[in-house]
Design an enzyme around this catalytic site. Structure first.
Site, PDB file in Angstrom:
ATOM      1  CE  LYS A  83      42.843  39.931  46.710  1.00 19.43           C
ATOM      2  NZ  LYS A  83      43.129  41.033  45.800  1.00 19.43           N
ATOM      3  CE  LYS A  88      37.976  36.948  43.338  1.00 23.54           C
ATOM      4  NZ  LYS A  88      38.482  37.508  42.089  1.00 23.54           N
ATOM      5  CE  LYS A 121      43.001  41.997  37.668  1.00 24.39           C
ATOM      6  NZ  LYS A 121      42.976  42.459  39.072  1.00 24.39           N
TER       7      LYS A 121
HETATM    8  P1  ATP Z   1      43.119  40.043  42.318  1.00 22.97           P
HETATM    9  O1  ATP Z   1      43.308  38.575  42.494  1.00 22.97           O
HETATM   10  O2  ATP Z   1      44.396  40.794  42.134  1.00 22.97           O
HETATM   11  O3  ATP Z   1      42.241  40.656  43.391  1.00 22.97           O
HETATM   12  P2  ATP Z   1      40.844  39.945  40.584  1.00 22.97           P
HETATM   13  O4  ATP Z   1      40.766  38.971  39.464  1.00 22.97           O
HETATM   14  O5  ATP Z   1      40.032  39.650  41.804  1.00 22.97           O
HETATM   15  O6  ATP Z   1      42.358  40.187  40.917  1.00 22.97           O
HETATM   16  P3  ATP Z   1      40.126  42.780  40.719  1.00 22.97           P
HETATM   17  O7  ATP Z   1      40.970  43.804  40.081  1.00 22.97           O
HETATM   18  O8  ATP Z   1      40.244  42.606  42.200  1.00 22.97           O
HETATM   19  O9  ATP Z   1      40.423  41.374  39.978  1.00 22.97           O
HETATM   20  O10 ATP Z   1      38.596  43.024  40.359  1.00 22.97           O
HETATM   21  C1  ATP Z   1      38.222  43.714  39.175  1.00 22.97           C
HETATM   22  C2  ATP Z   1      36.742  43.511  38.925  1.00 22.97           C
HETATM   23  O11 ATP Z   1      36.479  42.176  38.509  1.00 22.97           O
HETATM   24  C3  ATP Z   1      35.863  43.723  40.164  1.00 22.97           C
HETATM   25  O12 ATP Z   1      34.664  44.343  39.747  1.00 22.97           O
HETATM   26  C4  ATP Z   1      35.589  42.325  40.644  1.00 22.97           C
HETATM   27  O13 ATP Z   1      34.382  42.227  41.384  1.00 22.97           O
HETATM   28  C5  ATP Z   1      35.487  41.582  39.330  1.00 22.97           C
HETATM   29  N1  ATP Z   1      35.830  40.165  39.477  1.00 22.97           N
HETATM   30  C6  ATP Z   1      36.967  39.672  39.993  1.00 22.97           C
HETATM   31  N2  ATP Z   1      36.973  38.336  39.935  1.00 22.97           N
HETATM   32  C7  ATP Z   1      35.791  37.972  39.366  1.00 22.97           C
HETATM   33  C8  ATP Z   1      35.203  36.714  39.043  1.00 22.97           C
HETATM   34  N3  ATP Z   1      35.842  35.590  39.306  1.00 22.97           N
HETATM   35  N4  ATP Z   1      33.967  36.710  38.461  1.00 22.97           N
HETATM   36  C9  ATP Z   1      33.325  37.874  38.190  1.00 22.97           C
HETATM   37  N5  ATP Z   1      33.831  39.084  38.481  1.00 22.97           N
HETATM   38  C10 ATP Z   1      35.051  39.147  39.060  1.00 22.97           C
HETATM   39 MG    MG Z   2      40.112  40.971  43.470  1.00 21.91          MG
END
Ligand code: ATP
Ligand code: MG
Length: 330
Positions: free
Chosen positions: A111, A197, A200
């Protein structure tokens, strides 16, 4: 009963990656555990957020927890900033965590590489996550694979804290948490780059399907997912990362095994496979979206969150008091 804690950042609308990796497990586990599901808005501000968007996304995420099946009678749903113990405990955790451990974290490296200016909070994100988990004396943490490293850090912290501050004959002050991820689907990849990965906060909207995407948009995004030129549907993460990712999504969303799906589509071609996958995803998300719309209009949600904050504060402040006593604040 054993406790579970998990959280999602209101840094956008959750994706099917968040759902498969973590949120789907929320409903499955709430019957067997005393569950705490948090909207971690303090984590979200480790990177820049627009205040109005953050406010909207926070309430929306809480509604999504319920819409996907979390039962507020069984589980505690709350917003992190409404429980001050998280920030208070995080400070103690920071002061007991070596800087080098934080600089080594993959999420920080990833990040910070994307940010023009990096906040101190992005580095101290893991201590806040440690605080989230320990305050509820958590036994199990259902999260995606990308959070495994932070959970290891949490486990190391718990061991260090208990060794240093617990008297010899006493039980440890903090509970040792375990990592919990689905066998398949702990790391869903971007639809546009299957080596990255799904996130969002990805600027490329085509890289993810959000839980609130319109059926038409879902169809379009899945149809334009990056695959390969072989035309063959088989599971091979090394050589066919795009198709393998779609198979994982199909399997997680339908409850069918990957083998079963590969057999069905062996001669089908990517077009038909993607079309059916989109239909499967839509069939899970559409009813969820209908429940979501109703919740967002009602005042029920605000009552649930007020009650959740009250319950979370009770449990968290108890652990905080123990930590303060151990450290020498009381
Ligand atoms: P950001 O990019 O803002 O970090 P994010 O999509 O990574 O958003 P988080 O809020 O950081 O979402 O994570 C929420 C949950 O979703 C955590 O348990 C994280 O491990 C899981 N997670 C995030 N991305 C993935 C993915 N690509 N596949 C499976 N689990 C995920
Ligand atoms: Mg995340």
């Amino acid at each position: 009963t054993k406790r579970i804690f998990s959280g999602v950042q209101p840094s956008g609308t959750p994706t099917i990656g968040n759902y498969i990796g973590a949120m789907k497990q929320f409903t499955e586990l709430q019957n067997d555990f005393d569950a705490y599901y948090c909207v971690v808005n303090e984590h979200a501000i480790t990177v820049a957020q627009d205040p109005a968007e953050l406010r909207k996304n926070t309430r929306s995420l809480a509604a999504l927890y319920i819409a996907l099946g979390v039962d507020p009678e069984k589980a505690t749903i709350f917003i992190q900033s409404q429980v001050p113990a998280h920030a208070q405990a995080a400070w103690m955790v920071q002061c007991l965590t070596p800087l080098g451990e934080l600089e080594r974290m993959t999420q920080f490296k990833d990040k910070s590489a994307k940010q023009g200016s990096v906040s101190a909070g992005l580095l101290t994100y893991p201590p806040l996550m440690v605080a989230d988990i320990i305050l509820y004396q958590t036994d199990l943490v259902p999260v995606g694979d990308d959070q495994k490293q932070h959970l290891e850090l949490t486990r190391n912290f718990v061991e260090r804290f208990n060794n240093r501050f617990t008297g010899k004959k006493e039980e440890g002050i903090l509970t040792m948490p375990e990592f919990y991820a689905p066998k398949e689907g702990g790391r869903i990849m971007s639809l546009q780059d299957p080596l990255k990965k799904m996130s969002k906060s990805d600027e490329n909207q085509k890289g993810f399907v959000s839980l609130l995407d319109d059926p038409k948009v879902i169809m379009k995004k899945i149809k334009s997912a990056v695959t390969d030129s072989s035309g063959e549907i088989s599971y091979d993460k090394e050589n066919k990362p795009g198709v393998s990712n779609l198979l994982t999504i199909y399997s997680s969303m339908s409850g069918r095994s990957i083998d079963d799906i590969v057999n069905e589509y062996a001669d089908a071609g990517y077009g038909k496979f993607k079309q059916d996958l989109a239909d499967v995803v839509i069939s899970v998300l559409e009813p969820m979206q209908a429940r979501y719309d109703k919740l967002m209009e009602s005042s029920e949600l605000d009552d649930i969150l007020a009650d959740g904050a009250k319950r979370a504060n009770e449990v968290a402040s108890e652990t905080l008091a123990k930590m303060e006593k151990a450290i020498g604040f009381r």
